[in-house]
Design a protein around this motif. Sequence first.
Motif, PDB file in Angstrom:
ATOM      1  N   HIS A  42       0.807  -1.220   0.000  1.00 17.26           N
ATOM      2  CA  HIS A  42       0.000   0.000   0.000  1.00 17.26           C
ATOM      3  C   HIS A  42       0.841   1.272   0.000  1.00 17.26           C
ATOM      4  CE1 HIS A  42       0.639  -0.021   4.382  1.00 17.26           C
ATOM      5  NE2 HIS A  42       0.251   1.238   4.389  1.00 17.26           N
ATOM      6  N   HIS A  43       2.146   1.161   0.047  1.00 20.11           N
ATOM      7  CA  HIS A  43       3.030   2.319  -0.083  1.00 20.11           C
ATOM      8  C   HIS A  43       3.814   2.284  -1.393  1.00 20.11           C
ATOM      9  CE1 HIS A  43       3.277   3.484   4.426  1.00 20.11           C
ATOM     10  NE2 HIS A  43       2.166   3.876   3.861  1.00 20.11           N
ATOM     11  N   PHE A  44       3.320   1.551  -2.370  1.00 18.72           N
ATOM     12  CA  PHE A  44       4.021   1.441  -3.652  1.00 18.72           C
ATOM     13  C   PHE A  44       4.404   2.807  -4.208  1.00 18.72           C
ATOM     14  CE2 PHE A  44       3.872   1.555  -8.292  1.00 18.72           C
ATOM     15  CZ  PHE A  44       4.842   0.621  -8.609  1.00 18.72           C
ATOM     16  N   SER A  45       3.458   3.723  -4.238  1.00 12.92           N
ATOM     17  CA  SER A  45       3.711   5.040  -4.846  1.00 12.92           C
ATOM     18  C   SER A  45       4.771   5.840  -4.113  1.00 12.92           C
ATOM     19  CB  SER A  45       2.421   5.849  -4.903  1.00 12.92           C
ATOM     20  OG  SER A  45       1.522   5.244  -5.797  1.00 12.92           O
ATOM     21  N   ILE A  46       4.795   5.749  -2.793  1.00 14.18           N
ATOM     22  CA  ILE A  46       5.769   6.565  -2.072  1.00 14.18           C
ATOM     23  C   ILE A  46       7.117   5.878  -1.923  1.00 14.18           C
ATOM     24  CG2 ILE A  46       4.021   7.903  -0.858  1.00 14.18           C
ATOM     25  CD1 ILE A  46       4.702   6.267   1.661  1.00 14.18           C
ATOM     26  N   THR A  47       7.163   4.583  -2.118  1.00 15.84           N
ATOM     27  CA  THR A  47       8.452   3.894  -2.026  1.00 15.84           C
ATOM     28  C   THR A  47       9.160   3.859  -3.365  1.00 15.84           C
ATOM     29  OG1 THR A  47       7.409   1.733  -2.313  1.00 15.84           O
ATOM     30  CG2 THR A  47       7.811   2.457  -0.062  1.00 15.84           C
ATOM     31  N   HIS A  48       8.476   4.234  -4.422  1.00 17.39           N
ATOM     32  CA  HIS A  48       9.076   4.262  -5.753  1.00 17.39           C
ATOM     33  C   HIS A  48       9.147   5.689  -6.255  1.00 17.39           C
ATOM     34  CE1 HIS A  48       8.072   0.039  -5.394  1.00 17.39           C
ATOM     35  NE2 HIS A  48       9.058  -0.157  -6.211  1.00 17.39           N
ATOM     36  N   LYS A  49       9.694   6.566  -5.427  1.00 18.45           N
ATOM     37  CA  LYS A  49       9.807   7.986  -5.781  1.00 18.45           C
ATOM     38  C   LYS A  49      10.617   8.167  -7.052  1.00 18.45           C
ATOM     39  CE  LYS A  49       9.606   9.555  -1.046  1.00 18.45           C
ATOM     40  NZ  LYS A  49      10.264  10.249   0.027  1.00 18.45           N
ATOM     41  N   GLY A  50      11.661   7.386  -7.198  1.00 14.83           N
ATOM     42  CA  GLY A  50      12.550   7.566  -8.342  1.00 14.83           C
ATOM     43  C   GLY A  50      12.043   6.877  -9.582  1.00 14.83           C
ATOM     44  N   TYR A  51      11.119   7.505 -10.267  1.00 12.36           N
ATOM     45  CA  TYR A  51      10.687   6.980 -11.556  1.00 12.36           C
ATOM     46  C   TYR A  51      11.777   7.352 -12.547  1.00 12.36           C
ATOM     47  CZ  TYR A  51       5.951   5.983  -9.974  1.00 12.36           C
ATOM     48  OH  TYR A  51       4.867   5.461  -9.339  1.00 12.36           O
ATOM     49  N   ARG A  59      10.476  -2.669 -14.206  1.00 14.08           N
ATOM     50  CA  ARG A  59      10.040  -3.399 -13.009  1.00 14.08           C
ATOM     51  C   ARG A  59       8.767  -2.777 -12.434  1.00 14.08           C
ATOM     52  NH1 ARG A  59      13.328  -4.284  -7.411  1.00 14.08           N
ATOM     53  NH2 ARG A  59      11.988  -5.918  -6.616  1.00 14.08           N
ATOM     54  N   GLN A  60       8.698  -1.451 -12.392  1.00 16.16           N
ATOM     55  CA  GLN A  60       7.502  -0.775 -11.901  1.00 16.16           C
ATOM     56  C   GLN A  60       6.312  -1.026 -12.830  1.00 16.16           C
ATOM     57  OE1 GLN A  60       9.465   2.974 -11.775  1.00 16.16           O
ATOM     58  NE2 GLN A  60       9.754   2.920  -9.558  1.00 16.16           N
ATOM     59  N   ILE A  61       6.563  -1.025 -14.128  1.00 18.11           N
ATOM     60  CA  ILE A  61       5.491  -1.302 -15.090  1.00 18.11           C
ATOM     61  C   ILE A  61       4.958  -2.719 -14.881  1.00 18.11           C
ATOM     62  CG2 ILE A  61       5.008  -1.691 -17.546  1.00 18.11           C
ATOM     63  CD1 ILE A  61       6.894   0.713 -18.095  1.00 18.11           C
ATOM     64  N   SER A  62       5.844  -3.678 -14.687  1.00 19.18           N
ATOM     65  CA  SER A  62       5.414  -5.060 -14.438  1.00 19.18           C
ATOM     66  C   SER A  62       4.527  -5.129 -13.198  1.00 19.18           C
ATOM     67  CB  SER A  62       6.621  -5.975 -14.266  1.00 19.18           C
ATOM     68  OG  SER A  62       7.351  -6.046 -15.459  1.00 19.18           O
ATOM     69  N   PHE A  63       4.902  -4.386 -12.164  1.00 17.52           N
ATOM     70  CA  PHE A  63       4.118  -4.349 -10.939  1.00 17.52           C
ATOM     71  C   PHE A  63       2.733  -3.769 -11.211  1.00 17.52           C
ATOM     72  CE2 PHE A  63       2.980  -2.938  -6.679  1.00 17.52           C
ATOM     73  CZ  PHE A  63       3.435  -3.981  -5.902  1.00 17.52           C
ATOM     74  N   MET A  64       2.682  -2.715 -12.044  1.00 17.84           N
ATOM     75  CA  MET A  64       1.416  -2.059 -12.367  1.00 17.84           C
ATOM     76  C   MET A  64       0.512  -2.949 -13.214  1.00 17.84           C
ATOM     77  SD  MET A  64       2.587   1.799 -13.295  1.00 17.84           S
ATOM     78  CE  MET A  64       3.508   2.802 -12.172  1.00 17.84           C
ATOM     79  N   GLU A  65       1.052  -3.971 -13.810  1.00 17.68           N
ATOM     80  CA  GLU A  65       0.250  -4.885 -14.633  1.00 17.68           C
ATOM     81  C   GLU A  65      -0.477  -5.929 -13.795  1.00 17.68           C
ATOM     82  OE1 GLU A  65       3.301  -6.134 -17.369  1.00 17.68           O
ATOM     83  OE2 GLU A  65       2.726  -4.582 -18.823  1.00 17.68           O
ATOM     84  N   ASN A  66      -0.222  -5.951 -12.492  1.00 16.82           N
ATOM     85  CA  ASN A  66      -0.913  -6.880 -11.608  1.00 16.82           C
ATOM     86  C   ASN A  66      -2.412  -6.575 -11.661  1.00 16.82           C
ATOM     87  OD1 ASN A  66      -2.194  -7.830  -9.069  1.00 16.82           O
ATOM     88  ND2 ASN A  66      -0.121  -8.468  -8.583  1.00 16.82           N
TER      89      ASN A  66
END
Length: 109
Positions: A42-51, A59-66
């Motif tokens: 539930h903190h995905f957005s704040i733990t991945h500040k460095g887009y 890796r972030q895109i793969s996560f978003m495909e869940n």
Amino acid sequence: FRHGNWHAHGHAFEGSRMAERLLWRIGRSDLAADVAWLVRYHHFSITHKGYGKGRPTQRQISFMENPLFELLLQVEKSDARASLGGEKGKLLELTERYWHELQSRQTSN
């Protein structure tokens, strides 16, 4: 309490374990893994500040495909509303924008 803010380091992981055990105990094992995933990340957005370079990494895109990602955004919104101050809302908006872009690309292919 640090730098004028409350922090609960490790709460996402511990909360996911608690949620999973509770759902098993009340006979909702069918929901246990999904709810545990939502709580854990539930903190995905704040733990991945460095887009990196202003865009999500592969890796972030793969996560978003869940398949649960849209629901995760709703959980994050609730968490951000319950927080006092901080940049959670801005980071969540950025994540949501990238997710919508990803959805648009997938439907156009």
